[in-house]
Design a protein around this motif. Structure first.
Motif, mmCIF file in Angstrom:
data_model
loop_
_atom_site.group_PDB
_atom_site.id
_atom_site.type_symbol
_atom_site.label_atom_id
_atom_site.label_comp_id
_atom_site.label_asym_id
_atom_site.label_seq_id
_atom_site.Cartn_x
_atom_site.Cartn_y
_atom_site.Cartn_z
ATOM 1 N N UNK A 53 0.786 -1.223 0.000
ATOM 2 C CA UNK A 53 0.000 0.000 0.000
ATOM 3 C C UNK A 53 0.816 1.270 0.000
ATOM 4 N N UNK A 54 2.028 1.225 0.518
ATOM 5 C CA UNK A 54 2.857 2.427 0.578
ATOM 6 C C UNK A 54 3.818 2.531 -0.604
ATOM 7 N N UNK A 55 4.498 1.434 -0.897
ATOM 8 C CA UNK A 55 5.529 1.487 -1.943
ATOM 9 C C UNK A 55 4.992 1.147 -3.331
ATOM 10 N N UNK A 56 3.814 0.527 -3.399
ATOM 11 C CA UNK A 56 3.175 0.065 -4.650
ATOM 12 C C UNK A 56 3.960 -1.056 -5.332
ATOM 13 N N UNK A 57 4.909 -1.674 -4.619
ATOM 14 C CA UNK A 57 5.670 -2.800 -5.152
ATOM 15 C C UNK A 57 4.767 -4.032 -5.169
ATOM 16 N N UNK A 58 4.727 -4.729 -6.299
ATOM 17 C CA UNK A 58 3.921 -5.934 -6.441
ATOM 18 C C UNK A 58 4.528 -7.051 -5.598
ATOM 19 N N UNK A 59 3.748 -7.594 -4.673
ATOM 20 C CA UNK A 59 4.217 -8.663 -3.795
ATOM 21 C C UNK A 59 3.781 -10.037 -4.278
ATOM 22 N N UNK A 60 2.646 -10.088 -5.007
ATOM 23 C CA UNK A 60 2.119 -11.383 -5.408
ATOM 24 C C UNK A 60 1.152 -11.186 -6.574
ATOM 25 N N UNK A 61 1.197 -12.107 -7.532
ATOM 26 C CA UNK A 61 0.229 -12.171 -8.623
ATOM 27 C C UNK A 61 -0.395 -13.556 -8.588
ATOM 28 N N UNK A 62 -1.716 -13.617 -8.564
ATOM 29 C CA UNK A 62 -2.406 -14.904 -8.447
ATOM 30 C C UNK A 62 -3.603 -14.961 -9.384
ATOM 31 N N UNK A 63 -4.106 -16.155 -9.562
ATOM 32 C CA UNK A 63 -5.277 -16.377 -10.385
ATOM 33 C C UNK A 63 -6.515 -15.776 -9.715
ATOM 34 N N UNK A 64 -7.260 -14.988 -10.490
ATOM 35 C CA UNK A 64 -8.535 -14.435 -10.033
ATOM 36 C C UNK A 64 -9.653 -15.352 -10.527
ATOM 37 N N UNK A 65 -10.874 -15.147 -10.064
ATOM 38 C CA UNK A 65 -11.983 -15.958 -10.583
ATOM 39 C C UNK A 65 -12.070 -15.843 -12.112
ATOM 40 N N UNK A 66 -12.389 -16.943 -12.763
ATOM 41 C CA UNK A 66 -12.430 -16.991 -14.233
ATOM 42 C C UNK A 66 -13.826 -17.326 -14.736
ATOM 43 N N UNK A 67 -14.811 -16.751 -14.128
ATOM 44 C CA UNK A 67 -16.199 -17.029 -14.497
ATOM 45 C C UNK A 67 -16.685 -16.071 -15.576
ATOM 46 N N UNK A 68 -16.373 -16.341 -16.819
ATOM 47 C CA UNK A 68 -16.944 -15.613 -17.946
ATOM 48 C C UNK A 68 -16.229 -14.350 -18.365
ATOM 49 N N UNK A 69 -16.123 -13.379 -17.495
ATOM 50 C CA UNK A 69 -15.467 -12.120 -17.853
ATOM 51 C C UNK A 69 -14.649 -11.637 -16.659
ATOM 52 N N UNK A 70 -13.717 -10.707 -16.889
ATOM 53 C CA UNK A 70 -12.837 -10.246 -15.806
ATOM 54 C C UNK A 70 -13.598 -9.566 -14.656
ATOM 55 N N UNK A 71 -12.992 -9.615 -13.482
ATOM 56 C CA UNK A 71 -13.535 -8.947 -12.298
ATOM 57 C C UNK A 71 -13.586 -7.439 -12.559
ATOM 58 N N UNK A 72 -14.720 -6.809 -12.185
ATOM 59 C CA UNK A 72 -14.837 -5.363 -12.364
ATOM 60 C C UNK A 72 -15.151 -4.607 -11.079
ATOM 61 N N UNK A 73 -15.405 -5.313 -9.976
ATOM 62 C CA UNK A 73 -15.635 -4.678 -8.674
ATOM 63 C C UNK A 73 -15.055 -5.564 -7.588
ATOM 64 N N UNK A 74 -14.427 -4.945 -6.581
ATOM 65 C CA UNK A 74 -13.894 -5.658 -5.416
ATOM 66 C C UNK A 74 -14.361 -4.940 -4.158
ATOM 67 N N UNK A 75 -14.846 -5.715 -3.180
ATOM 68 C CA UNK A 75 -15.299 -5.135 -1.915
ATOM 69 C C UNK A 75 -14.824 -6.029 -0.772
ATOM 70 N N UNK A 76 -13.739 -5.649 -0.055
ATOM 71 C CA UNK A 76 -13.350 -6.415 1.138
ATOM 72 C C UNK A 76 -14.500 -6.378 2.145
#
Length: 179
Positions: A53-76
């Motif tokens: 959150x501070x440095x914006x350095x990417x720490x991890x890249x992982x598979x997101x849900x693959x149900x039809x189209x890309x994710x367009x909203x995220x809500x923790x």
């Protein structure tokens, strides 16, 4: 520099988060269950990226849900809940369990609208999730049940087992044999 008439919003930084993929959604996530704050981004290549959150350095890249189209909203969902709600550009809303690791058994999705989903939101206690459809002119209320995802995760196994069905032919397949 002031970006609005009264300085209500001031641009503090601009960060290139992707090299080729298009960012499609993002959410700030406090340190739970990690030891640092993260900016979670989703992209059009079905990936989640966790960046400091501070440095914006990417720490991890992982598979997101693959149900039809890309994710367009995220809500923790809540500070202590350990889940995040998402929607895809078309039809699907779902839940993902933290920590994000790409395990397909820690995510679920369902068809919520006949086409576009324009927004999602949750109650402060994360008991209900709401989705807004575009062309169907409706808002739907959904009750969350996090136990189902925990059960699915437990049934899917540990270590590499949850990921095996993602490999063509699984352990007997040509790709696995070449590894």
């Amino acid at each position: 520099s002031k970006c609005s008439i009264v300085g209500g919003l001031v641009l503090k930084g601009e960060f290139k988060m992707e090299q080729n993929a298009r960012p499609t959604a993002f959410a700030w996530h406090p340190s739970l269950p990690y030891n640092e704050d993260f900016l979670i981004t989703a992209n059009d290549q079905y990936k989640f990226k966790l960046s400091n959150g501070n440095t914006k350095v990417c720490k991890k890249t992982i598979l997101a849900p693959t149900y039809g189209s890309p994710v367009n909203n995220l809500v923790p969902l809540g500070d202590k809940n350990g889940y995040m709600a998402y929607s895809t550009q078309k039809k699907v809303i779902g839940l993902v369990k933290f920590p994000l690791d790409g395990n397909p058994n820690k995510t679920m999705g369902l068809i919520a609208h006949p086409n576009q989903i324009t927004a999602i939101s949750a109650t402060s206690d994360s008991k209900y999730l709401f989705s807004a459809g575009g062309s169907d002119c409706s808002v739907h209320q959904w009750e969350t049940n996090f136990d189902v995802i925990s059960e699915k995760e437990a049934e899917g196994g540990t270590g590499m087992e949850p990921f095996m069905h993602l490999i063509e032919g699984q352990r007997e397949g040509k790709f696995w044999q070449e590894l």
